[in-house]
Each structure stands twice: as C-alpha cells, then as structure tokens.
Design a protein around this motif. Structure first.
Motif, PDB file in Angstrom:
ATOM      1  N   SER A  19       9.925 -49.062  -0.338  1.00  0.00           N
ATOM      2  CA  SER A  19       8.730 -49.746  -0.804  1.00  0.00           C
ATOM      3  C   SER A  19       7.752 -48.747  -1.407  1.00  0.00           C
ATOM      4  O   SER A  19       7.661 -47.605  -0.943  1.00  0.00           O
ATOM      5  CB  SER A  19       8.080 -50.492   0.372  1.00  0.00           C
ATOM      6  OG  SER A  19       7.003 -51.296  -0.078  1.00  0.00           O
ATOM      7  N   TYR A  20       7.037 -49.208  -2.443  1.00  0.00           N
ATOM      8  CA  TYR A  20       6.091 -48.351  -3.168  1.00  0.00           C
ATOM      9  C   TYR A  20       4.810 -49.117  -3.470  1.00  0.00           C
ATOM     10  O   TYR A  20       4.860 -50.260  -3.937  1.00  0.00           O
ATOM     11  CB  TYR A  20       6.703 -47.874  -4.499  1.00  0.00           C
ATOM     12  CG  TYR A  20       8.006 -47.168  -4.307  1.00  0.00           C
ATOM     13  CD1 TYR A  20       8.043 -45.824  -3.955  1.00  0.00           C
ATOM     14  CD2 TYR A  20       9.210 -47.851  -4.445  1.00  0.00           C
ATOM     15  CE1 TYR A  20       9.251 -45.179  -3.750  1.00  0.00           C
ATOM     16  CE2 TYR A  20      10.422 -47.216  -4.246  1.00  0.00           C
ATOM     17  CZ  TYR A  20      10.436 -45.878  -3.896  1.00  0.00           C
ATOM     18  OH  TYR A  20      11.643 -45.237  -3.685  1.00  0.00           O
ATOM     19  N   TRP A  21       3.656 -48.464  -3.213  1.00  0.00           N
ATOM     20  CA  TRP A  21       2.381 -48.981  -3.702  1.00  0.00           C
ATOM     21  C   TRP A  21       2.406 -48.863  -5.216  1.00  0.00           C
ATOM     22  O   TRP A  21       2.957 -47.892  -5.753  1.00  0.00           O
ATOM     23  CB  TRP A  21       1.207 -48.166  -3.148  1.00  0.00           C
ATOM     24  CG  TRP A  21       1.044 -48.278  -1.668  1.00  0.00           C
ATOM     25  CD1 TRP A  21       1.298 -47.299  -0.741  1.00  0.00           C
ATOM     26  CD2 TRP A  21       0.587 -49.407  -0.941  1.00  0.00           C
ATOM     27  NE1 TRP A  21       1.031 -47.773   0.519  1.00  0.00           N
ATOM     28  CE2 TRP A  21       0.588 -49.070   0.427  1.00  0.00           C
ATOM     29  CE3 TRP A  21       0.177 -50.688  -1.312  1.00  0.00           C
ATOM     30  CZ2 TRP A  21       0.196 -49.953   1.419  1.00  0.00           C
ATOM     31  CZ3 TRP A  21      -0.212 -51.574  -0.320  1.00  0.00           C
ATOM     32  CH2 TRP A  21      -0.207 -51.201   1.032  1.00  0.00           C
ATOM     33  N   GLN A  22       1.825 -49.816  -5.900  1.00  0.00           N
ATOM     34  CA  GLN A  22       1.820 -49.812  -7.359  1.00  0.00           C
ATOM     35  C   GLN A  22       0.433 -49.489  -7.899  1.00  0.00           C
ATOM     36  O   GLN A  22      -0.574 -49.912  -7.342  1.00  0.00           O
ATOM     37  CB  GLN A  22       2.303 -51.156  -7.892  1.00  0.00           C
ATOM     38  CG  GLN A  22       3.769 -51.417  -7.584  1.00  0.00           C
ATOM     39  CD  GLN A  22       4.661 -50.382  -8.223  1.00  0.00           C
ATOM     40  OE1 GLN A  22       4.915 -50.426  -9.418  1.00  0.00           O
ATOM     41  NE2 GLN A  22       5.146 -49.426  -7.438  1.00  0.00           N
ATOM     42  N   ASN A  27      -1.646 -53.062  -9.049  1.00  0.00           N
ATOM     43  CA  ASN A  27      -2.022 -52.837  -7.651  1.00  0.00           C
ATOM     44  C   ASN A  27      -0.943 -53.472  -6.779  1.00  0.00           C
ATOM     45  O   ASN A  27       0.176 -53.663  -7.213  1.00  0.00           O
ATOM     46  CB  ASN A  27      -3.429 -53.307  -7.362  1.00  0.00           C
ATOM     47  CG  ASN A  27      -4.462 -52.536  -8.174  1.00  0.00           C
ATOM     48  OD1 ASN A  27      -4.280 -51.353  -8.449  1.00  0.00           O
ATOM     49  ND2 ASN A  27      -5.525 -53.203  -8.576  1.00  0.00           N
ATOM     50  N   PHE A  29       2.156 -53.971  -4.201  1.00  0.00           N
ATOM     51  CA  PHE A  29       3.303 -53.133  -3.853  1.00  0.00           C
ATOM     52  C   PHE A  29       4.592 -53.799  -4.300  1.00  0.00           C
ATOM     53  O   PHE A  29       4.625 -54.968  -4.677  1.00  0.00           O
ATOM     54  CB  PHE A  29       3.342 -52.836  -2.353  1.00  0.00           C
ATOM     55  CG  PHE A  29       3.520 -54.050  -1.491  1.00  0.00           C
ATOM     56  CD1 PHE A  29       4.784 -54.526  -1.162  1.00  0.00           C
ATOM     57  CD2 PHE A  29       2.420 -54.739  -0.996  1.00  0.00           C
ATOM     58  CE1 PHE A  29       4.950 -55.648  -0.365  1.00  0.00           C
ATOM     59  CE2 PHE A  29       2.566 -55.867  -0.193  1.00  0.00           C
ATOM     60  CZ  PHE A  29       3.839 -56.316   0.120  1.00  0.00           C
ATOM     61  N   GLY A 131       4.907 -45.184  -8.550  1.00  0.00           N
ATOM     62  CA  GLY A 131       4.232 -45.615  -7.334  1.00  0.00           C
ATOM     63  C   GLY A 131       4.085 -44.507  -6.306  1.00  0.00           C
ATOM     64  O   GLY A 131       4.401 -43.337  -6.549  1.00  0.00           O
ATOM     65  N   ARG A 134       5.404 -46.365   0.434  1.00  0.00           N
ATOM     66  CA  ARG A 134       4.682 -47.301   1.301  1.00  0.00           C
ATOM     67  C   ARG A 134       5.501 -47.544   2.558  1.00  0.00           C
ATOM     68  O   ARG A 134       6.708 -47.764   2.489  1.00  0.00           O
ATOM     69  CB  ARG A 134       4.463 -48.617   0.558  1.00  0.00           C
ATOM     70  CG  ARG A 134       3.866 -49.719   1.402  1.00  0.00           C
ATOM     71  CD  ARG A 134       3.789 -51.037   0.600  1.00  0.00           C
ATOM     72  NE  ARG A 134       3.367 -52.124   1.450  1.00  0.00           N
ATOM     73  CZ  ARG A 134       4.196 -52.946   2.091  1.00  0.00           C
ATOM     74  NH1 ARG A 134       5.507 -52.805   1.964  1.00  0.00           N
ATOM     75  NH2 ARG A 134       3.724 -53.915   2.852  1.00  0.00           N
ATOM     76  N   ASP A 138       0.897 -49.454   6.665  1.00  0.00           N
ATOM     77  CA  ASP A 138      -0.016 -48.533   5.977  1.00  0.00           C
ATOM     78  C   ASP A 138      -1.227 -49.300   5.472  1.00  0.00           C
ATOM     79  O   ASP A 138      -1.095 -50.436   5.007  1.00  0.00           O
ATOM     80  CB  ASP A 138       0.655 -47.889   4.755  1.00  0.00           C
ATOM     81  CG  ASP A 138       1.654 -46.797   5.096  1.00  0.00           C
ATOM     82  OD1 ASP A 138       1.739 -46.418   6.278  1.00  0.00           O
ATOM     83  OD2 ASP A 138       2.352 -46.336   4.170  1.00  0.00           O
ATOM     84  N   VAL A 140      -3.944 -50.428   2.785  1.00  0.00           N
ATOM     85  CA  VAL A 140      -3.870 -50.566   1.330  1.00  0.00           C
ATOM     86  C   VAL A 140      -4.698 -49.436   0.708  1.00  0.00           C
ATOM     87  O   VAL A 140      -5.861 -49.256   1.051  1.00  0.00           O
ATOM     88  CB  VAL A 140      -4.419 -51.938   0.887  1.00  0.00           C
ATOM     89  CG1 VAL A 140      -4.433 -52.049  -0.642  1.00  0.00           C
ATOM     90  CG2 VAL A 140      -3.603 -53.062   1.503  1.00  0.00           C
TER      91      VAL A 140
END
Length: 183
Positions: A19-22, A27, A29, A131, A134, A138, A140
C-alpha cells in the motif's frame, strides 16, 4: 508463486496488500492486491483498491496498450472519459479501452473507493515510484507533491503521453504540458 501446473490461487486478506499514500491531486492511498512482482497469473494483470480523498482527483491520463476495469465500491464521483461525464457511485463499472483519456474526481463528502484491474499490469511500479509506503493504522500524512520526475515515471510505466490542445495566450510555455507543473 507457481507449481508444476502453473500459477496457484492467491488470497489477499485485509491489510496484507502492498500500500502507498498518494500525492496531490489524488491524496488518499492505493493498495495493490495482485502484483506482477509478487504473483504469477496466466493472464498478465494487476489489481487493487484506490481511495481518493474528498475534493481530490486522479488526473486525466490514458494507457497504451493497457486495458483498465474500475468497479466503484464506495463514495460519489465523476468519471470524465474522452470528454464525456459519467457518474461514479457504488456498483458503477467502467471499462477503459487503450488510448482513451480518463479522469476520476471525488465529488462526495467522503472517500471515493474503487477496485481496479489493469491488464497487462504495471500500475504497482507507478504507485510505488510516486507514493510513500503505507501501513494499516498509519496517520494520514499532510498532502505531498508528486515527484519532480513524474513525467519520466509515467513514461517508464503504464501511461501514454497526452498531447495538449494548441494553446494561445501570454502564458504559453510557462507550464509543463505533461505534468501541469510550473516550469
């Protein structure tokens, strides 16, 4: 993973996907549930879930030769496909053929969540490059910018260059037509 008969079944439980925050403008994930780097499949594809924050969007793009399938899980939004607007709400399915421009905007008050499939795959490379890793639980992060080399990352992964309309006016040349960033 394979055995003597070929690929084996895959089960990805909640919180097991990479998983990756975008970054802005999406914005939110992304989770990559089936990745060409971790799984062998008979038909090459990748799949996962993307969540776009309220008021944010996945900017206009296209893929060649990739096909994309989207199933909206939660939230409200608008899909702009080749300059035509289509509502996005739970149960909406979108098939995006190669080379067709598309953009997804969250118009609701909560997250816009959709399941995606890209054939033959490659989105995991893009998401990991732009990204931030994540982990479940975590906090935001504050909105963060796309990498300075996002145009190169897009060219190296699954995005085709969109050629902008001819522009006229005093500000021609002060924006990068590919990233939209100020030069």
């Amino acid at each position: 993973m394979t055995h003597e008969r070929g690929p084996i079944p895959i089960v990805v439980q909640p919180n097991e996907a990479e998983s990756y925050w975008q970054p802005v403008p999406a914005n939110g994930f992304v989770e990559v549930h089936v990745s060409r780097h971790r799984h062998q499949t008979m038909t090459p594809f990748e799949s996962g879930i993307q969540e776009v924050a309220p008021g944010c969007f996945v900017r206009e793009h296209a893929h060649d030769p990739h096909e994309e399938l989207i199933l909206v899980i939660d939230g409200e939004g608008v899909a702009m496909i080749d300059d035509a607007e289509h509502p996005m709400r739970p149960g909406t399915t979108l098939y995006l053929a190669p080379t067709h421009k598309h953009k997804f905007t969250n118009t609701g008050s909560g997250p816009l969540r959709f399941f995606w499939v890209l054939m033959p795959g490659g989105l995991s490379d893009f998401f990991s490059a732009i990204g931030r890793p994540r982990q479940q639980g975590d906090p935001v992060p504050e909105p963060f910018p796309r990498p300075d080399n996002v145009a190169q990352i897009e060219a190296d992964t699954v995005y085709m260059k969109l050629f902008p309309e001819v522009q006229h006016g005093p500000n021609i040349g002060d924006r990068d037509d590919w990233t939209g960033a100020a030069r």
